[in-house]
Design a protein around this motif. Structure first.
Motif, PDB file in Angstrom:
ATOM      1  N   GLU A 530       0.853  -1.197   0.000  1.00 26.16           N
ATOM      2  CA  GLU A 530       0.000   0.000   0.000  1.00 26.16           C
ATOM      3  C   GLU A 530       0.885   1.241   0.000  1.00 26.16           C
ATOM      4  O   GLU A 530       2.069   1.190   0.334  1.00 26.16           O
ATOM      5  CB  GLU A 530      -0.918   0.004   1.227  1.00 26.16           C
ATOM      6  N   ARG A 531       0.282   2.354  -0.383  1.00 23.93           N
ATOM      7  CA  ARG A 531       0.960   3.647  -0.326  1.00 23.93           C
ATOM      8  C   ARG A 531      -0.085   4.732  -0.158  1.00 23.93           C
ATOM      9  O   ARG A 531      -1.270   4.556  -0.497  1.00 23.93           O
ATOM     10  CB  ARG A 531       1.781   3.889  -1.593  1.00 23.93           C
ATOM     11  N   PRO A 537       6.294   5.997  -1.984  1.00 25.67           N
ATOM     12  CA  PRO A 537       6.754   4.623  -2.219  1.00 25.67           C
ATOM     13  C   PRO A 537       5.800   3.605  -1.600  1.00 25.67           C
ATOM     14  O   PRO A 537       5.049   3.903  -0.676  1.00 25.67           O
ATOM     15  CB  PRO A 537       8.125   4.588  -1.523  1.00 25.67           C
ATOM     16  N   TRP A 538       5.875   2.386  -2.116  1.00 27.34           N
ATOM     17  CA  TRP A 538       5.038   1.305  -1.614  1.00 27.34           C
ATOM     18  C   TRP A 538       5.600   0.804  -0.292  1.00 27.34           C
ATOM     19  O   TRP A 538       6.805   0.710  -0.097  1.00 27.34           O
ATOM     20  CB  TRP A 538       4.975   0.151  -2.603  1.00 27.34           C
ATOM     21  N   THR A 539       4.722   0.461   0.629  1.00 24.52           N
ATOM     22  CA  THR A 539       5.111  -0.144   1.902  1.00 24.52           C
ATOM     23  C   THR A 539       4.391  -1.471   2.058  1.00 24.52           C
ATOM     24  O   THR A 539       3.331  -1.692   1.460  1.00 24.52           O
ATOM     25  CB  THR A 539       4.764   0.769   3.092  1.00 24.52           C
ATOM     26  N   CYS A 540       4.984  -2.350   2.849  1.00 20.28           N
ATOM     27  CA  CYS A 540       4.439  -3.697   3.035  1.00 20.28           C
ATOM     28  C   CYS A 540       3.535  -3.715   4.259  1.00 20.28           C
ATOM     29  O   CYS A 540       3.987  -3.496   5.390  1.00 20.28           O
ATOM     30  CB  CYS A 540       5.581  -4.704   3.199  1.00 20.28           C
ATOM     31  N   PRO A 552      11.671  -9.105  -1.756  1.00 19.48           N
ATOM     32  CA  PRO A 552      11.456  -9.404  -3.176  1.00 19.48           C
ATOM     33  C   PRO A 552      10.317  -8.595  -3.794  1.00 19.48           C
ATOM     34  O   PRO A 552      10.189  -8.544  -5.008  1.00 19.48           O
ATOM     35  CB  PRO A 552      11.117 -10.894  -3.175  1.00 19.48           C
ATOM     36  N   LEU A 553       9.484  -7.979  -2.961  1.00 20.06           N
ATOM     37  CA  LEU A 553       8.295  -7.313  -3.473  1.00 20.06           C
ATOM     38  C   LEU A 553       8.278  -5.874  -2.979  1.00 20.06           C
ATOM     39  O   LEU A 553       7.585  -5.530  -2.019  1.00 20.06           O
ATOM     40  CB  LEU A 553       7.033  -8.052  -3.009  1.00 20.06           C
ATOM     41  N   ARG A 554       9.071  -5.023  -3.622  1.00 21.53           N
ATOM     42  CA  ARG A 554       9.065  -3.609  -3.276  1.00 21.53           C
ATOM     43  C   ARG A 554       7.962  -2.857  -4.000  1.00 21.53           C
ATOM     44  O   ARG A 554       7.462  -1.852  -3.524  1.00 21.53           O
ATOM     45  CB  ARG A 554      10.422  -2.982  -3.618  1.00 21.53           C
ATOM     46  N   ARG A 555       7.590  -3.356  -5.190  1.00 18.15           N
ATOM     47  CA  ARG A 555       6.526  -2.745  -5.986  1.00 18.15           C
ATOM     48  C   ARG A 555       5.663  -3.850  -6.577  1.00 18.15           C
ATOM     49  O   ARG A 555       6.133  -4.966  -6.770  1.00 18.15           O
ATOM     50  CB  ARG A 555       7.120  -1.908  -7.119  1.00 18.15           C
ATOM     51  N   PRO A 556       4.407  -3.562  -6.898  1.00 17.08           N
ATOM     52  CA  PRO A 556       3.579  -4.582  -7.552  1.00 17.08           C
ATOM     53  C   PRO A 556       4.173  -5.045  -8.882  1.00 17.08           C
ATOM     54  O   PRO A 556       3.975  -6.198  -9.285  1.00 17.08           O
ATOM     55  CB  PRO A 556       2.236  -3.866  -7.752  1.00 17.08           C
ATOM     56  N   GLU A 557       4.904  -4.157  -9.561  1.00 16.63           N
ATOM     57  CA  GLU A 557       5.482  -4.532 -10.853  1.00 16.63           C
ATOM     58  C   GLU A 557       6.557  -5.609 -10.712  1.00 16.63           C
ATOM     59  O   GLU A 557       6.887  -6.293 -11.691  1.00 16.63           O
ATOM     60  CB  GLU A 557       6.085  -3.297 -11.538  1.00 16.63           C
ATOM     61  N   MET A 569      -3.490   0.328  -3.177  1.00 12.24           N
ATOM     62  CA  MET A 569      -3.231  -0.947  -2.513  1.00 12.24           C
ATOM     63  C   MET A 569      -3.223  -2.041  -3.574  1.00 12.24           C
ATOM     64  O   MET A 569      -3.958  -1.976  -4.566  1.00 12.24           O
ATOM     65  CB  MET A 569      -4.301  -1.241  -1.453  1.00 12.24           C
ATOM     66  N   ALA A 570      -2.356  -3.052  -3.380  1.00 15.43           N
ATOM     67  CA  ALA A 570      -2.260  -4.146  -4.342  1.00 15.43           C
ATOM     68  C   ALA A 570      -1.802  -5.414  -3.622  1.00 15.43           C
ATOM     69  O   ALA A 570      -1.023  -5.360  -2.661  1.00 15.43           O
ATOM     70  CB  ALA A 570      -1.288  -3.802  -5.470  1.00 15.43           C
TER      71      ALA A 570
END
Length: 851
Positions: A530-531, A537-540, A552-557, A569-570
């Motif tokens: 989410e951000r 930036p995206w946060t977990c 391994p998952l800093r961004r949905p991309e 959110m993703a």
């Protein structure tokens, strides 16, 4: 001479307190008059362990020179010559220096035991020979010093010295185990929480197995025939067939043989949605396994044996329970089956049980290949009839003389094509129609035995034949597609119903839901990102699988699959690319994850609101105390002062003294109430900062008794008590409140007993009264602020004394609890930390030392 007895203190890792416990046992035996000597004990520079050696006779060690360095080892001859009743020999797995009497220390201990000397020793779980490979795989360190398991199992007593990984790491950080220069390296390598947790589990399980051996021996000796529990983790593979209930009950009986056993039922669904499982039967089996104390899991996987083994290894299972195949004998030509494949690929770490049931060999469909629409049996039958049928029909018709005619020939070939379409679908039907049209043209239309058609009517007949054949094949294929779609939707509905059921059953934590997503789709890592806005930036927000963070998952991309949930959110997944049809179910999981996250945050906000409400309640109570309890002594003081200043009355010296005494008593009472209010305020705001120093209790406790009547307290504080680490001011206030409370509720003529005693590394101060006591249900409530118990009058105080006493005790690292006084009354137990290195003259050791 009778063989000596061996007692071993077993620990999961260095520093848990094995040697300390061994020395504590030596002090207990010495106090009972037992002849105890220290044959070899290594304190490794640990102050508390070194202190415990005081007062014990130590046998002089033997010095040996090896490679230019002098080493000391246990002198077996000296111990044998001394001939004590009990010898302490540390580090059972130790390898002696070359030139010693024996290669291993456990061999030295065997000599002492054969001589009739009882031995107390220590060993860590990682030094057991059978666990060497396991410990190396966990910690990455190969233990060079090992001891045969049988040498430990032969011990007459094995006592586990246990400590949580967090407590052990704290001891390490405080420098109680290794030197300061080694602490950081130890904490980041061998003493990692994961390593310590697994080592602790190994120690617990090993000792539990030893207990099980004693239990079996007891059952044999006493002819016990009833079943007593054991322990295992058992995975039950379900197909959705009627045999599932039998397998679940069988696994439950297996689990009942060991305490702590788990039963995990798992159903593997194909990703294409094709399944012969009954949703109703699966629901019944899910309810059954949960009623029996197990858990139900729904996993998607095309290769059922591999998915089942992967799941079993993922949950660290020890056994797999499968049912005997329902296939008939001839169906094994298509493969060995799930049971045989799982048993073949399980390896040495998994036991596979094949359980018979009433449905064995009663038949089931052939294995369905990936992408098949009508099933393998119908597909094979359709191609066989579609390819071999037209030539056979041609042979039959050409053998007839005269033949039925071209019209009937075409109808017969059309009927054959319809049969093929019903069996195998479109492709076999098209093949049958193509072959049939060629055979009709070659054998039954003039001129025969050529592909030329001279009569236009025959050409029309063959064209109609082809059109009807293609139409029938298309209809059958469409029906197959609809059947597949229905199966797919049924599989999705099962997953969604299970998701809804998990919410109803209370599985609402975000981690549990993400783990369910990972398990259902067979992914490696699942994270909810989410951000706050498009530029942040995206946060977990939560994760399952993978490492402890979302690296391994800093961004949905960065994920193999990402499912947006709103604008910021993703849900991100790694492991494989999911087919498009799976995204519908994934979207439901993603929406549920967002709801669960919001719910968790609302719960947190509710907790904070509760804290604010509690603070408001305390403030309200404080205002009530100020308005009543504080005004009462002020009113008395003002009345006395007004009387003294009055010119209308001539007061005698006795009256003036009485009024002044009332003023003093009211001021003292007011000072006490204000002090408690200020102390409670400091505790509530977290501003209490203890100034810890080492001091004797007899320097503090007597000063706390100044506010109670003389003769109302009996003080018993031995001079040999260890020094305690406390804040003298806070301790004085705590004891004063406790004593005043005890005196207030004690009957007339009954003195309150204040008694101190040592208990291991702690000192207990007990305040004993003979009052009415407090029921168990109210023992915790009396420590809450503004609480009065029973019919205490309003003027007795604002109800803060015990709350302040407990708050100060906890701020100094101690505890305060209420217990019943034998014979009636209540005892307040104030536990404080003793200072290491200052034991009592005569150690007041507990019945069983724990460190």
């Amino acid at each position: 001479m009778a063989r000596g007895k061996l007692r071993i203190y077993l620990g999961a890792a260095p520093g848990v307190g094995k040697t300390y416990s061994m020395l504590a046992e030596a002090h207990r035996r010495m106090e009972r008059g037992t002849d105890v000597v220290v044959a070899f004990v290594e304190h490794h520079g640990r102050p508390r362990t070194e202190v415990m050696l005081h007062g014990l006779e130590q046998i002089r060690r033997r010095e040996l020179q090896h490679r230019g360095t002098v080493f000391t080892e246990m002198d077996v001859d000296a111990v044998l010559e001394r001939g004590p009743a009990v010898a302490l020999v540390d580090e059972l797995a130790h390898t002696n220096v070359p030139g010693s009497r024996n290669e291993k220390r456990w061999q030295d201990i065997e000599e002492l035991l054969e001589a009739g000397i009882d031995v107390i020793s220590t060993v860590n779980i990682q030094h057991l020979e059978s666990l060497g490979d396991v410990v190396e795989s966990i910690t990455g360190v190969r233990q060079r010093e090992t001891v045969p398991d049988e040498s430990v199992r032969r011990a007459d007593q094995i006592e586990l010295v246990d400590m949580s990984p967090q407590a052990l790491r704290r001891r390490m950080a405080h420098g109680n185990i290794y030197r300061p220069d080694r602490v950081d390296a130890a904490l980041s390598h061998y003493f990692r929480p994961g390593n310590l947790t697994v080592l602790r589990e190994l120690a617990l399980l090993w000792v539990a197995d030893r207990v099980d051996e004693y239990l079996q021996q007891y059952r044999t000796e006493h002819h016990v025939s009833t079943i007593w529990a054991g322990r295992e983790r058992i995975v039950v593979g379900l197909t959705g067939g009627p045999e599932g209930r039998t397998l679940i009950r069988r696994a439950s009986r297996m689990a009942a043989k060991g305490s702590g056993s788990e039963v995990l039922a798992v159903y593997i669904a194909r990703s294409d949605g094709l399944t012969s499982a009954s949703p109703k039967e699966l629901a019944v089996q899910r309810t059954l396994v949960e009623d029996l104390g197990g858990t139900f899991h729904h996993v998607i996987g095309d290769d059922i044996p591999s998915a089942l083994l992967e799941f079993a290894r993922g949950v660290n299972a020890t056994q797999i329970v499968l049912g005997s195949s329902r296939r008939k004998a001839w169906q094994y030509m298509f493969g060995p089956g799930v049971g045989a494949t799982v048993a073949r690929d399980s390896g040495p770490d998994l036991d596979v049980h094949i359980v018979t049931h009433d449905e064995v060999a009663k038949g089931r469909g052939l294995p369905v290949p990936h992408g098949a629409r009508l099933g393998r049996s119908r597909n094979i039958a359709g191609w066989l009839v579609g390819v071999a049928g037209p030539p056979l029909l041609t042979l039959l018709l050409t053998s007839m003389s005269p033949g039925p005619g071209l019209t009937n020939d075409v109808l017969l070939f059309l009927f054959l094509t319809v049969v093929v379409a019903l069996l195998g679908g479109r492709l076999p039907a098209l093949a049958s129609a193509t072959v049939g049209s060629l055979l009709l043209n070659f054998f039954f239309t003039s001129p025969t035995h050529t592909l030329t058609i001279s009569d236009p009517k025959n050409m029309v007949a063959i064209a109609i034949f082809l059109a009807v054949a293609v139409s029938v094949a298309s209809v059958v294929d469409l029906a197959a597609r609809r059947t597949q779609l229905a199966a797919r939707l049924r599989a999705e509905s099962e997953i969604l119903s299970f998701l809804a059921g998990s919410v109803l059953r209370g599985e609402t934590t975000l981690d549990a839901l993400l783990e369910r997503v990972r398990e259902t789709f067979g992914m490696e890592t699942v994270a909810l990102l989410e951000r706050g806005s498009d530029v942040e930036p995206w946060t977990c927000a939560g994760r399952a699988g993978g490492t402890d963070d979302c690296e391994p998952l800093r961004r949905p991309e960065d994920a193999d699959v990402d499912m947006p949930v709103g604008d910021h959110m993703a849900l991100a997944l790694t492991g494989r690319v999911l087919p498009a049809e799976d995204r519908r179910v994934l979207a439901a999981f993603a929406a549920q994850a967002a709801v669960v996250l919001d719910r968790q945050r609302l719960v947190g906000e509710a907790a904070r609101a509760q804290e604010l409400a509690e603070g408001n309640r305390i403030r309200t109570a404080l205002l009530a105390a100020v308005s009543h309890d504080l005004r009462t002594p002020l009113a008395g003081i003002k009345a006395s002062v007004t009387s003294l200043r009055s010119d209308d009355v001539a007061w005698s010296e006795e009256d003036e003294a009485e009024l002044l005494a009332g003023i003093e008593a009211g001021a003292d009472r007011l000072d006490h109430l204000v002090g408690n209010l200020l102390d409670m305020s400091r505790l509530q705001t977290g501003t209490v900062t203890p100034l810890i120093r080492d001091i004797d209790l007899d320097e503090v406790v007597p000063m706390a008794l100044g506010g109670v009547p003389e003769g109302s307290v009996t003080l018993d504080i031995p001079e040999a008590l260890p020094i305690v680490a406390i804040d003298p001011g806070l301790l004085e206030r705590s004891v004063a409140n406790l004593v005043e409370n005890a005196v207030k509720y004690s009957p007339d003529g009954e003195a309150v007993l204040v008694k101190a005693s040592a208990l291991g590394d702690r000192v207990e101060l007990r305040i004993v009264d003979r009052g009415p006591g407090v029921p168990d249900s109210a023992k915790d409530r009396i420590f809450e602020p503004f609480q009065r118990y029973g019919d205490a009058p309003r003027g007795a105080g604002v109800g803060l004394g015990l709350a302040v006493a407990r708050g100060f005790a906890e701020s100094m690292g101690g505890t305060l609890a209420a217990e019943d006084t034998p014979g009636g009354g209540m005892t307040m137990v104030l536990t404080l930390r003793a200072v290491p290195g200052r034991p009592p003259v005569r150690p007041d050791l507990p019945a069983q030392a724990t460190t």
